[in-house]
Each structure stands twice: as C-alpha cells, then as structure tokens.
Scaffold this motif. Structure first.
Motif, PDB file in Angstrom:
ATOM      1  N   ASN A 166      96.640 -96.223 -28.320  1.00  0.00           N
ATOM      2  CA  ASN A 166      97.958 -95.978 -27.734  1.00  0.00           C
ATOM      3  C   ASN A 166      98.007 -94.560 -27.185  1.00  0.00           C
ATOM      4  O   ASN A 166      97.390 -93.657 -27.730  1.00  0.00           O
ATOM      5  CB  ASN A 166      99.052 -96.146 -28.796  1.00  0.00           C
ATOM      6  N   GLY A 167      98.723 -94.380 -26.098  1.00  0.00           N
ATOM      7  CA  GLY A 167      98.966 -93.044 -25.572  1.00  0.00           C
ATOM      8  C   GLY A 167      98.031 -92.563 -24.482  1.00  0.00           C
ATOM      9  O   GLY A 167      98.166 -91.433 -24.028  1.00  0.00           O
ATOM     10  N   MET A 168      97.092 -93.400 -24.056  1.00  0.00           N
ATOM     11  CA  MET A 168      96.228 -92.978 -22.943  1.00  0.00           C
ATOM     12  C   MET A 168      96.993 -93.225 -21.645  1.00  0.00           C
ATOM     13  O   MET A 168      97.271 -94.366 -21.299  1.00  0.00           O
ATOM     14  CB  MET A 168      94.915 -93.768 -22.929  1.00  0.00           C
ATOM     15  N   ASN A 169      97.316 -92.129 -20.936  1.00  0.00           N
ATOM     16  CA  ASN A 169      98.113 -92.241 -19.721  1.00  0.00           C
ATOM     17  C   ASN A 169      97.344 -91.938 -18.441  1.00  0.00           C
ATOM     18  O   ASN A 169      97.886 -92.074 -17.356  1.00  0.00           O
ATOM     19  CB  ASN A 169      99.317 -91.300 -19.808  1.00  0.00           C
ATOM     20  N   GLY A 170      96.113 -91.492 -18.572  1.00  0.00           N
ATOM     21  CA  GLY A 170      95.341 -91.140 -17.381  1.00  0.00           C
ATOM     22  C   GLY A 170      93.906 -90.851 -17.749  1.00  0.00           C
ATOM     23  O   GLY A 170      93.509 -90.927 -18.909  1.00  0.00           O
ATOM     24  N   GLU A 171      93.128 -90.487 -16.727  1.00  0.00           N
ATOM     25  CA  GLU A 171      91.704 -90.226 -16.933  1.00  0.00           C
ATOM     26  C   GLU A 171      91.458 -89.091 -17.919  1.00  0.00           C
ATOM     27  O   GLU A 171      90.505 -89.132 -18.693  1.00  0.00           O
ATOM     28  CB  GLU A 171      91.022 -89.921 -15.603  1.00  0.00           C
ATOM     29  N   ALA A 172      92.304 -88.069 -17.899  1.00  0.00           N
ATOM     30  CA  ALA A 172      92.122 -86.951 -18.827  1.00  0.00           C
ATOM     31  C   ALA A 172      92.255 -87.425 -20.269  1.00  0.00           C
ATOM     32  O   ALA A 172      91.496 -86.995 -21.145  1.00  0.00           O
ATOM     33  CB  ALA A 172      93.123 -85.838 -18.534  1.00  0.00           C
ATOM     34  N   CYS A 173      93.191 -88.326 -20.518  1.00  0.00           N
ATOM     35  CA  CYS A 173      93.353 -88.886 -21.864  1.00  0.00           C
ATOM     36  C   CYS A 173      92.137 -89.715 -22.250  1.00  0.00           C
ATOM     37  O   CYS A 173      91.636 -89.605 -23.372  1.00  0.00           O
ATOM     38  CB  CYS A 173      94.608 -89.760 -21.940  1.00  0.00           C
ATOM     39  N   ALA A 174      91.665 -90.537 -21.339  1.00  0.00           N
ATOM     40  CA  ALA A 174      90.500 -91.369 -21.611  1.00  0.00           C
ATOM     41  C   ALA A 174      89.280 -90.491 -21.884  1.00  0.00           C
ATOM     42  O   ALA A 174      88.487 -90.789 -22.788  1.00  0.00           O
ATOM     43  CB  ALA A 174      90.233 -92.315 -20.444  1.00  0.00           C
ATOM     44  N   ASP A 175      89.134 -89.394 -21.144  1.00  0.00           N
ATOM     45  CA  ASP A 175      88.024 -88.472 -21.374  1.00  0.00           C
ATOM     46  C   ASP A 175      88.128 -87.826 -22.754  1.00  0.00           C
ATOM     47  O   ASP A 175      87.131 -87.680 -23.461  1.00  0.00           O
ATOM     48  CB  ASP A 175      87.984 -87.382 -20.305  1.00  0.00           C
ATOM     49  N   LYS A 176      89.342 -87.442 -23.142  1.00  0.00           N
ATOM     50  CA  LYS A 176      89.527 -86.824 -24.457  1.00  0.00           C
ATOM     51  C   LYS A 176      89.197 -87.828 -25.564  1.00  0.00           C
ATOM     52  O   LYS A 176      88.525 -87.480 -26.537  1.00  0.00           O
ATOM     53  CB  LYS A 176      90.945 -86.297 -24.625  1.00  0.00           C
ATOM     54  N   VAL A 177      89.656 -89.066 -25.420  1.00  0.00           N
ATOM     55  CA  VAL A 177      89.347 -90.107 -26.399  1.00  0.00           C
ATOM     56  C   VAL A 177      87.836 -90.278 -26.519  1.00  0.00           C
ATOM     57  O   VAL A 177      87.286 -90.330 -27.619  1.00  0.00           O
ATOM     58  CB  VAL A 177      90.041 -91.440 -26.021  1.00  0.00           C
ATOM     59  N   ALA A 178      87.148 -90.340 -25.387  1.00  0.00           N
ATOM     60  CA  ALA A 178      85.693 -90.490 -25.397  1.00  0.00           C
ATOM     61  C   ALA A 178      85.026 -89.309 -26.087  1.00  0.00           C
ATOM     62  O   ALA A 178      84.094 -89.494 -26.886  1.00  0.00           O
ATOM     63  CB  ALA A 178      85.169 -90.650 -23.973  1.00  0.00           C
ATOM     64  N   ASN A 179      85.500 -88.105 -25.823  1.00  0.00           N
ATOM     65  CA  ASN A 179      84.915 -86.913 -26.429  1.00  0.00           C
ATOM     66  C   ASN A 179      85.152 -86.866 -27.933  1.00  0.00           C
ATOM     67  O   ASN A 179      84.260 -86.477 -28.697  1.00  0.00           O
ATOM     68  CB  ASN A 179      85.455 -85.652 -25.768  1.00  0.00           C
ATOM     69  N   VAL A 180      86.355 -87.246 -28.372  1.00  0.00           N
ATOM     70  CA  VAL A 180      86.650 -87.279 -29.810  1.00  0.00           C
ATOM     71  C   VAL A 180      85.709 -88.258 -30.506  1.00  0.00           C
ATOM     72  O   VAL A 180      85.081 -87.929 -31.516  1.00  0.00           O
ATOM     73  CB  VAL A 180      88.125 -87.658 -30.073  1.00  0.00           C
ATOM     74  N   LEU A 181      85.596 -89.449 -29.956  1.00  0.00           N
ATOM     75  CA  LEU A 181      84.744 -90.461 -30.579  1.00  0.00           C
ATOM     76  C   LEU A 181      83.270 -90.053 -30.557  1.00  0.00           C
ATOM     77  O   LEU A 181      82.553 -90.224 -31.547  1.00  0.00           O
ATOM     78  CB  LEU A 181      84.935 -91.813 -29.894  1.00  0.00           C
ATOM     79  N   ALA A 182      82.813 -89.504 -29.442  1.00  0.00           N
ATOM     80  CA  ALA A 182      81.408 -89.094 -29.324  1.00  0.00           C
ATOM     81  C   ALA A 182      81.061 -87.970 -30.290  1.00  0.00           C
ATOM     82  O   ALA A 182      79.897 -87.826 -30.686  1.00  0.00           O
ATOM     83  CB  ALA A 182      81.106 -88.678 -27.889  1.00  0.00           C
ATOM     84  N   GLY A 183      82.048 -87.195 -30.690  1.00  0.00           N
ATOM     85  CA  GLY A 183      81.821 -86.080 -31.603  1.00  0.00           C
ATOM     86  C   GLY A 183      81.777 -86.469 -33.073  1.00  0.00           C
ATOM     87  O   GLY A 183      81.530 -85.623 -33.933  1.00  0.00           O
ATOM     88  N   ILE A 184      81.975 -87.737 -33.379  1.00  0.00           N
ATOM     89  CA  ILE A 184      81.971 -88.199 -34.770  1.00  0.00           C
ATOM     90  C   ILE A 184      80.536 -88.524 -35.185  1.00  0.00           C
ATOM     91  O   ILE A 184      79.816 -89.207 -34.450  1.00  0.00           O
ATOM     92  CB  ILE A 184      82.875 -89.442 -34.923  1.00  0.00           C
ATOM     93  N   GLY A 185      80.147 -88.039 -36.344  1.00  0.00           N
ATOM     94  CA  GLY A 185      78.804 -88.300 -36.853  1.00  0.00           C
ATOM     95  C   GLY A 185      78.527 -89.789 -36.964  1.00  0.00           C
ATOM     96  O   GLY A 185      79.361 -90.552 -37.469  1.00  0.00           O
ATOM     97  N   GLY A 186      77.377 -90.209 -36.471  1.00  0.00           N
ATOM     98  CA  GLY A 186      76.989 -91.608 -36.533  1.00  0.00           C
ATOM     99  C   GLY A 186      77.319 -92.403 -35.293  1.00  0.00           C
ATOM    100  O   GLY A 186      76.853 -93.522 -35.136  1.00  0.00           O
ATOM    101  N   VAL A 187      78.121 -91.843 -34.389  1.00  0.00           N
ATOM    102  CA  VAL A 187      78.478 -92.545 -33.157  1.00  0.00           C
ATOM    103  C   VAL A 187      77.383 -92.313 -32.122  1.00  0.00           C
ATOM    104  O   VAL A 187      77.006 -91.176 -31.853  1.00  0.00           O
ATOM    105  CB  VAL A 187      79.844 -92.067 -32.617  1.00  0.00           C
ATOM    106  N   SER A 188      76.877 -93.411 -31.545  1.00  0.00           N
ATOM    107  CA  SER A 188      75.787 -93.277 -30.578  1.00  0.00           C
ATOM    108  C   SER A 188      76.178 -93.662 -29.155  1.00  0.00           C
ATOM    109  O   SER A 188      75.494 -93.290 -28.216  1.00  0.00           O
ATOM    110  CB  SER A 188      74.584 -94.125 -31.008  1.00  0.00           C
ATOM    111  N   ASP A 189      77.279 -94.397 -28.989  1.00  0.00           N
ATOM    112  CA  ASP A 189      77.694 -94.791 -27.641  1.00  0.00           C
ATOM    113  C   ASP A 189      79.192 -95.043 -27.642  1.00  0.00           C
ATOM    114  O   ASP A 189      79.726 -95.624 -28.585  1.00  0.00           O
ATOM    115  CB  ASP A 189      76.956 -96.057 -27.198  1.00  0.00           C
ATOM    116  N   VAL A 190      79.855 -94.588 -26.592  1.00  0.00           N
ATOM    117  CA  VAL A 190      81.309 -94.779 -26.448  1.00  0.00           C
ATOM    118  C   VAL A 190      81.596 -95.200 -25.024  1.00  0.00           C
ATOM    119  O   VAL A 190      81.093 -94.601 -24.073  1.00  0.00           O
ATOM    120  CB  VAL A 190      82.085 -93.471 -26.744  1.00  0.00           C
ATOM    121  N   ARG A 191      82.417 -96.236 -24.889  1.00  0.00           N
ATOM    122  CA  ARG A 191      82.904 -96.665 -23.569  1.00  0.00           C
ATOM    123  C   ARG A 191      84.411 -96.847 -23.689  1.00  0.00           C
ATOM    124  O   ARG A 191      84.876 -97.548 -24.583  1.00  0.00           O
ATOM    125  CB  ARG A 191      82.253 -97.971 -23.154  1.00  0.00           C
ATOM    126  N   VAL A 192      85.146 -96.215 -22.792  1.00  0.00           N
ATOM    127  CA  VAL A 192      86.601 -96.262 -22.840  1.00  0.00           C
ATOM    128  C   VAL A 192      87.131 -96.967 -21.604  1.00  0.00           C
ATOM    129  O   VAL A 192      86.726 -96.666 -20.488  1.00  0.00           O
ATOM    130  CB  VAL A 192      87.196 -94.837 -22.941  1.00  0.00           C
TER     131      VAL A 192
END
Length: 83
Positions: A9-35
């Motif tokens: 919830n709360g993704m309103n644009g590309e900047a939000c989607a990029d932030k979501v991708a960056n947060v997820l990619a920064g979590i230990g054990g995460v190897s791939d993220v697609r938003v």
C-alpha cells in the motif's frame, strides 16, 4: 530459495516503487526483487533461513509502505508479480 509476493500500500509513483525495491534488496537473504507499480505488488526471491514473507512486509511497513504477503511459492515463480 523461496519466492514471496507482497501486496504493498502507498506506492504512488516510480520513486515509491524504487524505494520499495531498495528496501527489499537491502534485506539479508534477498537475492531478487521485482516491483509492479501497476499492481502494487513485489515479487521477492529470498533465503528462508534469513527472511520470511512477514519480515519482508515488516521492513516495508517500517519504511512507510504497509505490506502483506499476497502469496508464496506454490508453483508460481513470482516473476510476473502475480499480474
């Protein structure tokens, strides 16, 4: 490796989607993220020994994007973000 699809919830644009991708990619054990901004979903490939769908969602909530697991594995690779 496991796959999870998170509804976000709360993704309103590309900047939000990029932030979501960056947060997820920064979590230990995460190897791939697609938003998918269009579907408000994220597909995440992760090591189940280091993360869970609930912990991924929790990290997004702390970043200001409430999320919940929308589904996991079950034959779906998650590459299409469930769309």
């Amino acid at each position: 490796m496991e796959n999870a699809v998170l509804r976000i919830n709360g993704m309103n644009g590309e900047a939000c989607a990029d932030k979501v991708a960056n947060v997820l990619a920064g979590i230990g054990g995460v190897s791939d993220v697609r938003v998918s901004l269009l579907n408000s979903l994220a597909s995440v490939r992760y090591d189940a020994d280091k993360a869970t769908p609930a912990s991924l969602a929790g990290s997004l909530a702390q970043a200001g994007y409430p999320a919940e697991p929308a589904g996991t594995g079950g034959g779906c690779c998650g590459g299409c973000c469930g769309g």
